[in-house]
Design a protein around this motif. Structure first.
Motif, PDB file in Angstrom:
ATOM      1  N   LEU A  51       0.734  -1.294  -0.111  1.00  0.00           N
ATOM      2  CA  LEU A  51      -0.123   0.067  -0.034  1.00  0.00           C
ATOM      3  C   LEU A  51       0.744   1.209   0.124  1.00  0.00           C
ATOM      4  N   ALA A  52       1.988   1.180   0.405  1.00  0.00           N
ATOM      5  CA  ALA A  52       2.981   2.444   0.434  1.00  0.00           C
ATOM      6  C   ALA A  52       2.884   3.186  -0.987  1.00  0.00           C
ATOM      7  N   TRP A  53       3.102   2.341  -2.113  1.00  0.00           N
ATOM      8  CA  TRP A  53       3.154   2.970  -3.565  1.00  0.00           C
ATOM      9  C   TRP A  53       1.659   3.650  -3.794  1.00  0.00           C
ATOM     10  N   PRO A  54       0.625   2.868  -3.804  1.00  0.00           N
ATOM     11  CA  PRO A  54      -0.655   3.368  -3.938  1.00  0.00           C
ATOM     12  C   PRO A  54      -0.997   4.566  -3.247  1.00  0.00           C
ATOM     13  N   VAL A  55      -0.498   4.748  -2.051  1.00  0.00           N
ATOM     14  CA  VAL A  55      -0.909   5.776  -1.028  1.00  0.00           C
ATOM     15  C   VAL A  55      -0.017   7.147  -1.686  1.00  0.00           C
ATOM     16  N   TRP A  56       1.149   6.917  -1.957  1.00  0.00           N
ATOM     17  CA  TRP A  56       1.937   7.880  -2.473  1.00  0.00           C
ATOM     18  C   TRP A  56       1.538   8.377  -3.907  1.00  0.00           C
ATOM     19  N   ARG A  57       0.939   7.727  -4.694  1.00  0.00           N
ATOM     20  CA  ARG A  57       0.262   8.011  -5.966  1.00  0.00           C
ATOM     21  C   ARG A  57      -0.999   8.873  -5.828  1.00  0.00           C
ATOM     22  N   LEU A  58      -1.390   8.600  -4.455  1.00  0.00           N
ATOM     23  CA  LEU A  58      -2.936   9.366  -4.237  1.00  0.00           C
ATOM     24  C   LEU A  58      -2.593  10.627  -3.003  1.00  0.00           C
ATOM     25  N   ARG A  59      -1.267  11.059  -3.284  1.00  0.00           N
ATOM     26  CA  ARG A  59      -0.848  11.854  -1.919  1.00  0.00           C
ATOM     27  C   ARG A  59      -1.657  13.228  -2.289  1.00  0.00           C
ATOM     28  N   ARG A  60      -2.152  13.450  -3.480  1.00  0.00           N
ATOM     29  CA  ARG A  60      -2.770  14.918  -3.625  1.00  0.00           C
ATOM     30  C   ARG A  60      -4.107  14.853  -3.242  1.00  0.00           C
ATOM     31  N   GLU A  61      -4.754  13.525  -3.373  1.00  0.00           N
ATOM     32  CA  GLU A  61      -6.259  13.453  -3.182  1.00  0.00           C
ATOM     33  C   GLU A  61      -6.042  13.049  -1.440  1.00  0.00           C
ATOM     34  N   ILE A  62      -5.053  12.568  -0.953  1.00  0.00           N
ATOM     35  CA  ILE A  62      -5.284  12.224   0.543  1.00  0.00           C
ATOM     36  C   ILE A  62      -4.975  13.465   1.350  1.00  0.00           C
ATOM     37  N   ARG A  63      -4.125  14.458   0.948  1.00  0.00           N
ATOM     38  CA  ARG A  63      -3.408  15.501   1.689  1.00  0.00           C
ATOM     39  C   ARG A  63      -4.662  16.189   2.383  1.00  0.00           C
ATOM     40  N   ALA A  67      -5.986  15.164   8.511  1.00  0.00           N
ATOM     41  CA  ALA A  67      -6.267  15.479   9.728  1.00  0.00           C
ATOM     42  C   ALA A  67      -7.477  14.778  10.064  1.00  0.00           C
ATOM     43  N   LYS A  68      -8.418  14.434   9.106  1.00  0.00           N
ATOM     44  CA  LYS A  68      -9.599  13.441   9.500  1.00  0.00           C
ATOM     45  C   LYS A  68      -8.957  12.135   9.594  1.00  0.00           C
ATOM     46  N   LEU A  69      -8.297  11.552   8.923  1.00  0.00           N
ATOM     47  CA  LEU A  69      -7.719  10.169   8.943  1.00  0.00           C
ATOM     48  C   LEU A  69      -6.804  10.007  10.392  1.00  0.00           C
ATOM     49  N   ALA A  70      -6.191  11.066  10.884  1.00  0.00           N
ATOM     50  CA  ALA A  70      -5.693  11.111  12.173  1.00  0.00           C
ATOM     51  C   ALA A  70      -6.533  11.054  13.190  1.00  0.00           C
ATOM     52  N   VAL A  71      -7.732  11.584  13.307  1.00  0.00           N
ATOM     53  CA  VAL A  71      -8.799  11.529  14.134  1.00  0.00           C
ATOM     54  C   VAL A  71      -9.411   9.891  14.347  1.00  0.00           C
ATOM     55  N   LEU A  72      -9.629   9.658  13.113  1.00  0.00           N
ATOM     56  CA  LEU A  72     -10.267   8.313  12.756  1.00  0.00           C
ATOM     57  C   LEU A  72      -9.180   7.195  13.494  1.00  0.00           C
ATOM     58  N   GLY A  73      -8.064   7.525  13.125  1.00  0.00           N
ATOM     59  CA  GLY A  73      -7.018   6.381  13.797  1.00  0.00           C
ATOM     60  C   GLY A  73      -7.026   6.746  15.199  1.00  0.00           C
ATOM     61  N   SER A 184      -7.101   4.347   2.808  1.00  0.00           N
ATOM     62  CA  SER A 184      -7.615   4.789   4.160  1.00  0.00           C
ATOM     63  C   SER A 184      -7.334   4.086   5.322  1.00  0.00           C
ATOM     64  N   LEU A 185      -7.579   3.097   5.115  1.00  0.00           N
ATOM     65  CA  LEU A 185      -7.264   1.771   6.373  1.00  0.00           C
ATOM     66  C   LEU A 185      -5.870   2.089   6.772  1.00  0.00           C
ATOM     67  N   TYR A 186      -4.881   1.770   5.935  1.00  0.00           N
ATOM     68  CA  TYR A 186      -3.379   1.816   5.794  1.00  0.00           C
ATOM     69  C   TYR A 186      -2.950   3.396   6.749  1.00  0.00           C
ATOM     70  N   LEU A 187      -3.656   4.383   6.176  1.00  0.00           N
ATOM     71  CA  LEU A 187      -3.125   5.678   7.043  1.00  0.00           C
ATOM     72  C   LEU A 187      -3.660   5.937   8.250  1.00  0.00           C
ATOM     73  N   GLN A 188      -4.981   5.197   8.458  1.00  0.00           N
ATOM     74  CA  GLN A 188      -5.494   5.220   9.918  1.00  0.00           C
ATOM     75  C   GLN A 188      -4.483   4.333  10.942  1.00  0.00           C
ATOM     76  N   ILE A 189      -4.154   3.236  10.520  1.00  0.00           N
ATOM     77  CA  ILE A 189      -3.070   2.238  11.252  1.00  0.00           C
ATOM     78  C   ILE A 189      -1.846   3.344  11.491  1.00  0.00           C
ATOM     79  N   ALA A 190      -1.386   3.911  10.451  1.00  0.00           N
ATOM     80  CA  ALA A 190      -0.047   4.542  10.569  1.00  0.00           C
ATOM     81  C   ALA A 190      -0.256   5.662  11.592  1.00  0.00           C
ATOM     82  N   PHE A 191      -1.402   6.211  11.631  1.00  0.00           N
ATOM     83  CA  PHE A 191      -1.803   7.353  12.609  1.00  0.00           C
ATOM     84  C   PHE A 191      -1.812   6.736  14.024  1.00  0.00           C
ATOM     85  N   ALA A 192      -2.615   5.773  14.036  1.00  0.00           N
ATOM     86  CA  ALA A 192      -2.740   4.959  15.487  1.00  0.00           C
ATOM     87  C   ALA A 192      -1.457   4.515  15.948  1.00  0.00           C
TER      88      ALA A 192
END
Length: 307
Positions: A51-63, A67-73, A184-192
């Motif tokens: 998932l690291a590469w798919p997340v990197w490719r979506l970085r503009r959409e994710i940025r 903050a919301k992903l951090a709260v969810l994590g 989305s799940l991957y980033l929530q796990i990263a923040f958690a």
């Protein structure tokens, strides 16, 4: 619908129920802060190659949603499971399983507050019935015991953990982030993992026993990776409403596993309190949905709605 589709939520709930027992076992095998961090760190490590590469490719959409992903994590992973590990030090797995069964009801209650959805009569009646059952359960047969010092710290922690997880579900619905599920799940796990890192660093250093390693592996792989995937598939095939009903199997499965693995006894107050909790949840789910009447839309009304 093919019967095999219904195996998805059943297996998921079984994994979650097993994790409640794993949480109880961890109370004597590994420090709560250690297993709370290492389970998510393990899941993050295993998912990164995929998932690291798919997340990197979506970085503009994710940025915009970081903050919301951090709260969810924080709510759905760090606070929920972190508090559960501490709760297991003073309460039983059976009681934890029944408290977890309140999540659908708490989610509906928080939806009324945060999503401006007026509670229905079924939600109010179901909430009252579940509250009586919870007091009977936590008071070990005496519904007034929780108000007279009858609670142990773990009971309160587990209830707060379930409120946090319910808030997670409501916020996930409210924010409507247009992101693929796995990134989305991957980033929530990263923040958690990041939120739980200070507790892990401050925990007393101790070598892991074989038992502790097994508990971390169960919490990190089936519970943190396999169960979310199966649950997402169940929602896709069966729909969210039908899938959520299977959560009601959790206390029954948890009690059965706790009896077999931990030797916990099932008392009459477990049956009575648990039955009231589940009846309240089913009542709220069955009569808590609002009916939507079809409305004829004129051309003028359609143009007004488009504006």
């Amino acid at each position: 619908m093919p019967l095999r589709w219904f195996a998805l939520p059943v297996v998921t709930v079984a994994i979650w129920s097993g994790n409640v027992v794993v949480t109880k076992l961890a109370a004597t095998a590994v420090h709560p802060s250690v297993i709370a961090f290492e389970r998510w760190a393990l899941a993050l490590l295993l998912l990164t190659p995929f998932l690291a590469w798919p997340v990197w490719r979506l970085r503009r959409e994710i940025r915009p949603y970081l903050a919301k992903l951090a709260v969810l994590g924080l709510f759905g992973m760090a606070a929920y499971q972190g508090l559960a590990y501490y709760a297991a030090e003073t309460t039983s797995a059976t009681k934890m399983g029944f408290v977890v069964s309140l999540v659908p009801l708490l989610t509906m209650a928080l939806s009324s507050l945060l999503l401006a959805e007026a509670p229905t009569l079924g939600m109010v009646a179901g909430g009252g019935l579940s509250l009586v059952g919870l007091m009977l359960l936590l008071g070990q047969g005496d519904p007034l015991a929780p108000f007279s010092g009858g609670l142990v710290p773990g009971d309160g922690m587990m209830l707060i953990a379930c409120v946090a997880y319910s808030g997670y579900g409501v916020l996930l619905r409210r924010w409507h982030m247009p992101l693929p599920a796995w990134p989305s799940l991957y980033l929530q796990i990263a923040f958690a993992t990041l939120f739980l890192l200070p507790g892990w660093l401050l925990a007393p250093a101790a070598p892991h026993s074989a038992t502790a390693l097994g508990l971390i592996l169960y919490a990190g792989i089936p519970t943190s990776i396999l169960a979310p995937y199966l649950w997402m598939q169940a929602i896709r095939l069966l729909g969210p409403s039908r899938t959520s009903l299977f959560i009601n199997l959790s206390p029954v499965m948890t009690a059965a596993i706790a009896m077999a693995v931990l030797g916990e006894s099932l008392h009459p107050y477990h049956l009575a309190g648990g039955a009231l909790v589940l009846a309240g949840v089913v009542l709220a789910q069955r009569f808590g949905r609002r009916t939507v009447r079809p409305v004829a839309v004129t051309k003028a009304g359609a143009a007004e709605a488009a504006e």
